[in-house]
Design a protein around this motif. Structure first.
Motif, PDB file in Angstrom:
ATOM      1  N   VAL B  18      23.159  11.426  -9.067  1.00 59.85           N
ATOM      2  CA  VAL B  18      22.092  12.304  -9.543  1.00 59.85           C
ATOM      3  C   VAL B  18      21.524  13.090  -8.369  1.00 59.85           C
ATOM      4  O   VAL B  18      21.279  14.306  -8.473  1.00 59.85           O
ATOM      5  CB  VAL B  18      20.991  11.498 -10.274  1.00 59.85           C
ATOM      6  CG1 VAL B  18      19.821  12.402 -10.626  1.00 59.85           C
ATOM      7  CG2 VAL B  18      21.561  10.859 -11.528  1.00 59.85           C
ATOM      8  N   PHE B  21      24.023  15.930  -7.265  1.00 53.72           N
ATOM      9  CA  PHE B  21      24.089  17.076  -8.181  1.00 53.72           C
ATOM     10  C   PHE B  21      22.763  17.833  -8.241  1.00 53.72           C
ATOM     11  O   PHE B  21      22.743  19.062  -8.332  1.00 53.72           O
ATOM     12  CB  PHE B  21      24.568  16.639  -9.564  1.00 53.72           C
ATOM     13  CG  PHE B  21      26.052  16.430  -9.600  1.00 53.72           C
ATOM     14  CD1 PHE B  21      26.907  17.505  -9.459  1.00 53.72           C
ATOM     15  CD2 PHE B  21      26.599  15.158  -9.733  1.00 53.72           C
ATOM     16  CE1 PHE B  21      28.284  17.312  -9.458  1.00 53.72           C
ATOM     17  CE2 PHE B  21      27.966  14.965  -9.725  1.00 53.72           C
ATOM     18  CZ  PHE B  21      28.813  16.043  -9.589  1.00 53.72           C
ATOM     19  N   ILE B  24      22.698  19.958  -5.143  1.00 54.72           N
ATOM     20  CA  ILE B  24      23.576  21.135  -5.252  1.00 54.72           C
ATOM     21  C   ILE B  24      22.914  22.190  -6.128  1.00 54.72           C
ATOM     22  O   ILE B  24      22.901  23.374  -5.808  1.00 54.72           O
ATOM     23  CB  ILE B  24      24.950  20.731  -5.831  1.00 54.72           C
ATOM     24  CG1 ILE B  24      25.689  19.831  -4.845  1.00 54.72           C
ATOM     25  CG2 ILE B  24      25.790  21.970  -6.139  1.00 54.72           C
ATOM     26  CD1 ILE B  24      26.968  19.248  -5.405  1.00 54.72           C
ATOM     27  N   PHE B  25      22.313  21.707  -7.207  1.00 58.10           N
ATOM     28  CA  PHE B  25      21.670  22.671  -8.117  1.00 58.10           C
ATOM     29  C   PHE B  25      20.521  23.386  -7.407  1.00 58.10           C
ATOM     30  O   PHE B  25      20.397  24.610  -7.490  1.00 58.10           O
ATOM     31  CB  PHE B  25      21.175  21.972  -9.386  1.00 58.10           C
ATOM     32  CG  PHE B  25      20.478  22.919 -10.319  1.00 58.10           C
ATOM     33  CD1 PHE B  25      21.206  23.812 -11.092  1.00 58.10           C
ATOM     34  CD2 PHE B  25      19.091  22.951 -10.392  1.00 58.10           C
ATOM     35  CE1 PHE B  25      20.569  24.713 -11.928  1.00 58.10           C
ATOM     36  CE2 PHE B  25      18.444  23.859 -11.231  1.00 58.10           C
ATOM     37  CZ  PHE B  25      19.192  24.730 -12.002  1.00 58.10           C
ATOM     38  N   THR B  28      21.877  25.851  -4.725  1.00 58.66           N
ATOM     39  CA  THR B  28      22.486  27.062  -5.297  1.00 58.66           C
ATOM     40  C   THR B  28      21.428  27.912  -5.993  1.00 58.66           C
ATOM     41  O   THR B  28      21.506  29.139  -5.978  1.00 58.66           O
ATOM     42  CB  THR B  28      23.615  26.723  -6.292  1.00 58.66           C
ATOM     43  OG1 THR B  28      23.108  25.794  -7.247  1.00 58.66           O
ATOM     44  CG2 THR B  28      24.816  26.129  -5.606  1.00 58.66           C
ATOM     45  N   ALA B  29      20.432  27.247  -6.594  1.00 58.20           N
ATOM     46  CA  ALA B  29      19.388  28.020  -7.265  1.00 58.20           C
ATOM     47  C   ALA B  29      18.580  28.808  -6.237  1.00 58.20           C
ATOM     48  O   ALA B  29      18.277  29.987  -6.455  1.00 58.20           O
ATOM     49  CB  ALA B  29      18.480  27.095  -8.069  1.00 58.20           C
ATOM     50  N   ALA B  31      19.611  29.828  -3.358  1.00 59.77           N
ATOM     51  CA  ALA B  31      20.484  30.911  -2.877  1.00 59.77           C
ATOM     52  C   ALA B  31      20.576  32.028  -3.918  1.00 59.77           C
ATOM     53  O   ALA B  31      20.440  33.207  -3.597  1.00 59.77           O
ATOM     54  CB  ALA B  31      21.870  30.361  -2.557  1.00 59.77           C
TER      55      ALA B  31
END
Lengths: 540, 271
Positions: B18, B21, B24-25, B28-29, B31
């Motif tokens: 968890v 991930f 990563i979310f 990326t969000a 960015a």
């Protein structure tokens, strides 16, 4: 232990029969729009054929293979009779009825919308209802896989679930969730319009729903192939799986990251925000991980087999592999095609690189190489491996099997490489006609001709495949022994609960779907004025 | 370990997966929603929230872009496949009475003797759209415009339903059927021209596109030339103007001659 052989054989035979028909249509399409064919003077016939080809190859054929293989795994890996055989037959017949229901409007030219539906284009309602029935039939399989695993767990508390079944159930859960996108599109948007209850449709929202299905469906198609890599190939060539844990992690990663990435299909769509496109692009990059893990693990597993056979040296062991074994050949071909197709895929998922090949023949080349090549060649391998167990007869002509695999490999390369090339040159996809007399595209005539020749090589290989299986039904009886799956170097005695169950990963899959799809869907669904008039196929 | 223990922070698999991930979310969000929007020097954002909304695709009103003054009127008609699809007999009867004033050009049976369009059996949505466009001035014609300007919505619908209901009769001077020219059946993909037949019959029909079989050759030629020169502009999204501009004079002649030579009874029935 395969008890319900008839059930499994029925799935495989139906799958390969419809595959044969769709393959023939595909070869005809390649021919008719190439410079060697005389133009039909009716693009509608071309799109009719294209819709049938896509619907069968995308929905019916791989689903039936996954189902048949899934039932076989459930019985052979768990060593227990399939529970719910009547339900399984019901699912099978739903697919038969659904396929017939969908194919009739296509054949009549009332549903030439392509398998990706493309609203606001709207076809006959029975086409969509047929597709829904196929999906519902496959959901019965999903439920049965889950139920059978649960029963096994009760009888074997705490024991590691056999890898083949663990992966099979992961694939079924992936399918259950990914099909929801297209189901929402069909039930909430398209079918009300096709049935005449509404005459406008939010095409942008429909495309988002479809992208939910469209990418992860590829990983559902891929699951049987990966299961064969891990659990059939090492055994068939006399080796062992290098790491059981690595295999489980690969399947888990597919379950989690195959879903929240579909919007890389909508990079050119204005209704999606650039930020979400970036997130989807980044998550698509993650999906390479399980493939890299798999390539590494399988190469290591193959090396084990080679060294057991006396292979030496850094690369010298490669020559010691059993290259006359069809399974070895299929694996090698599949990996080569996966390598090229995967490299192309990295270009598709990059926001900027995609602009140069978006909606060109490159895309068609890409998914034929991955699905028709890397995936389907392993479907052949699965059928060859299971056939003696299902029929109780031996497949004697290994030379013919090798020729068939070679032809498929060569045919797929000859078809898809020029296809990629003309895509780079800018040739658009989904076109029924090209005027190769025009000086601007005349130089592409050679590439397109080569591609069409590749299509006929594939057709020849497909016919051989069906002939081999049909002859296998009449061969002399022989005992194939127990149907075993590959063992790992270190067979797991205990597995952490996270790697032995799917709950955590299904939760992550759904969670990431909500984060990556939630806002774009709500935004479009709640905005006013996003619908356009439907365009009915064949209507004025 | 049971499944319940799986979803606890004491389970390192749960915590790690968890956590990874989620991280990563979040990365990326950040960015995708903050870093990359500001990395575009050609776009100006008022603040971070403005950038996030833009990247998320929140519908926004364009701030200060002045819409160019439209010198000529455009078509305002919205057509769907169901426009006027189920007319009543009364509507058709009213249309028949109104149509008496149209007969001098369009013929008493809806077949013209004067190079005007044949209306007998034309799709209702097509007549409906053209009459609306004549009324609003989106399409102009010295003869037609005065007739259309005083029509009510009801009268336009009735006229359309009446003509759509008439049987398709042969043209006043039928000519021998010509073979299909390339432009009708193939279009010209390299010039972005779809086949005429994919909307106007011979291959398929699309909502709002008239069938053309047996229409006057002179009329069709004149309309294609009017579209090409921008004199006629009531086509939605410049569909016809883009096609006509890219057509060669020979193609315009071939298409007009081909359609004029076809008998209208081959037109597909309306669903």
């Amino acid at each position: 232990m395969l008890v319900n052989r008839k059930l499994i054989l029925a799935h495989f035979w139906l799958a390969f029969a419809v595959f044969g028909i769709a393959l023939t249509l595909g070869a005809w399409q390649m021919f008719i729009r190439s410079p060697i064919g005389t133009w039909l003077s009716n693009p509608e016939l071309y799109y009719r054929s294209l819709t049938a080809h896509g619907t069968v190859m995308g929905y019916v054929f791989p689903t039936l293979v996954a189902m048949g293989f899934g039932y076989a795994i459930s019985e052979a890996a768990l060593q227990q009779r399939l529970v719910g055989v009547r339900w399984a037959w019901a699912g099978f017949w739903l697919i038969v009825i659904g396929s017939i229901m969908a194919v009739i409007p296509i054949a009549l030219g009332r549903a030439s919308v392509l398998y990706t539906f493309y609203p606001p284009l709207i076809g006959n309602v029975f086409y969509y209802l047929g597709v829904v029935l196929v999906v519902v039939g496959s959901w019965i399989w999903v439920a049965l896989m889950s139920v059978n695993l649960r029963i096994w767990r009760k009888a074997h508390p705490g024991a590691p679930v056999p890898l083949a079944m663990f992966a099979n159930v992961a694939g079924s859960y992936l399918w259950a969730w990914t099909a929801v996108g297209a189901a929402l599109e069909l039930l909430l948007q398209i079918i009300p319009v096709a049935a005449g209850l509404k005459n406008t449709i939010d095409a942008g929202l429909a495309r988002i729903f479809f992208s939910w299905t469209l990418h992860a469906i590829v990983y559902f198609w891929l699951m049987p192939t990966y299961i064969a890599y891990y659990t059939i190939v090492p055994r068939a060539i006399g080796g062992r799986v290098y790491s059981d844990t690595m295999a489980r992690i690969s399947f888990i990663l597919f379950l989690v990251v195959a879903m929240p990435i579909g919007m890389h299909h909508t990079f050119a769509d204005p209704q999606v925000g650039a930020g979400f496109k970036f997130i989807h692009s980044a998550f698509t990059a993650l999906v390479t991980l399980p493939t890299f893990l798999t390539v590494f693990t399988i190469c290591a597993s193959v090396e084990i087999a080679a060294r057991l056979r006396g292979g030496r040296g850094l690369f010298g062991w490669i020559t010691a592999l059993p290259w006359d074994n069809p399974m070895m050949l299929a694996l090698a071909f599949s990996f080569v095609m996966l390598g090229f197709g995967g490299a192309g895929g990295l270009i598709n998922m990059s926001y900027q690189l995609d602009t140069s090949i978006h909606n060109t023949q490159w895309i068609t080349g890409h998914f034929h190489l991955i699905f028709g090549g890397a995936i389907v060649i392993m479907y052949f391998a699965i059928a060859y491996d299971l056939w003696p167990h299902l029929t109780g007869r031996e497949l004697v002509d290994l030379r013919l099997i090798r020729t068939q695999l070679w032809l498929w490999f060569v045919g797929m390369i000859v078809t898809t490489f020029p296809w990629h090339w003309v895509g780079i040159l800018g040739m658009p996809r989904r076109m029924a006609y090209f005027d190769f007399g025009d000086p601007a595209i005349a130089p592409q005539a050679l590439s397109v001709t080569l591609s069409a020749i590749g299509g006929f090589i594939l057709l020849a290989s497909g016919i051989m495949f069906i002939v081999i299986l049909a002859r296998g039904m009449r061969a002399p009886q022989a005992d194939a022994g127990a149907n075993r799956f590959a063992l790992a170097v270190h067979q797991p005695a205990t597995v952490p609960v996270a790697l032995n169950t799917h709950a955590l990963w299904v939760a992550l899959m759904i969670g990431l779907t909500l984060t990556n799809y939630g806002y774009p869907i709500l935004n479009l669904a709640l905005s006013e004025g996003t619908s356009v008039p439907a365009v009915y196929v064949g209507a004025q | 370990m049971s499944t319940r223990e799986l979803f606890t922070l004491t389970n390192r698999h749960f915590k790690a997966s968890v956590g990874i991930f989620a991280a990563i979310f979040v990365v990326t969000a950040i960015a995708g929603f903050i870093v990359l929007p500001f990395a575009q020097p050609w776009v100006q954002f008022a603040n971070v929230w403005d950038a996030i909304c833009s990247a998320a695709g929140v519908p926004q009103r364009a701030a200060s872009v002045a819409t160019p003054e439209q010198s000529k009127r455009l078509s305002e008609v919205v057509l769907t496949s169901n426009t006027l699809s189920r007319p009543s007999q009364e509507a058709i009867g009213r249309g028949a009475t109104l149509a008496q004033r149209c007969a001098i050009c369009h013929g008493p049976t809806g077949v013209s003797r004067a190079d005007s369009p044949n209306l007998a059996g034309q799709y209702a949505a097509v007549i409906y759209k053209e009459l609306h466009d004549f009324r609003t001035g989106a399409r102009t014609n010295a003869v037609m415009s005065p007739f259309a300007v005083n029509l009510t919505d009801q009268e336009i619908a009735d006229l359309s339903n009446y003509y759509a209901d008439l049987p398709r009769l042969p043209a006043y001077h039928p000519t021998p059927q010509l073979p299909k020219p390339n432009i009708v059946i193939y279009g010209a993909p390299m010039r972005g021209i779809a086949p005429c037949g994919s909307c106007h019959g011979s291959l398929d029909n699309k909502t709002g596109s008239p069938w053309l079989e047996g229409q006057s050759e002179a009329y069709m030629k004149a309309q294609l030339q009017a579209f090409a020169s921008d004199e006629r502009r009531n086509d939605i999204s410049q569909q016809m103007r883009n096609v006509a501009r890219a057509m060669t004079p020979q193609e315009i002649e071939q298409a007009a001659a081909y359609y004029a030579s076809q008998p209208p009874d081959i037109v597909k029935a309306v669903d």
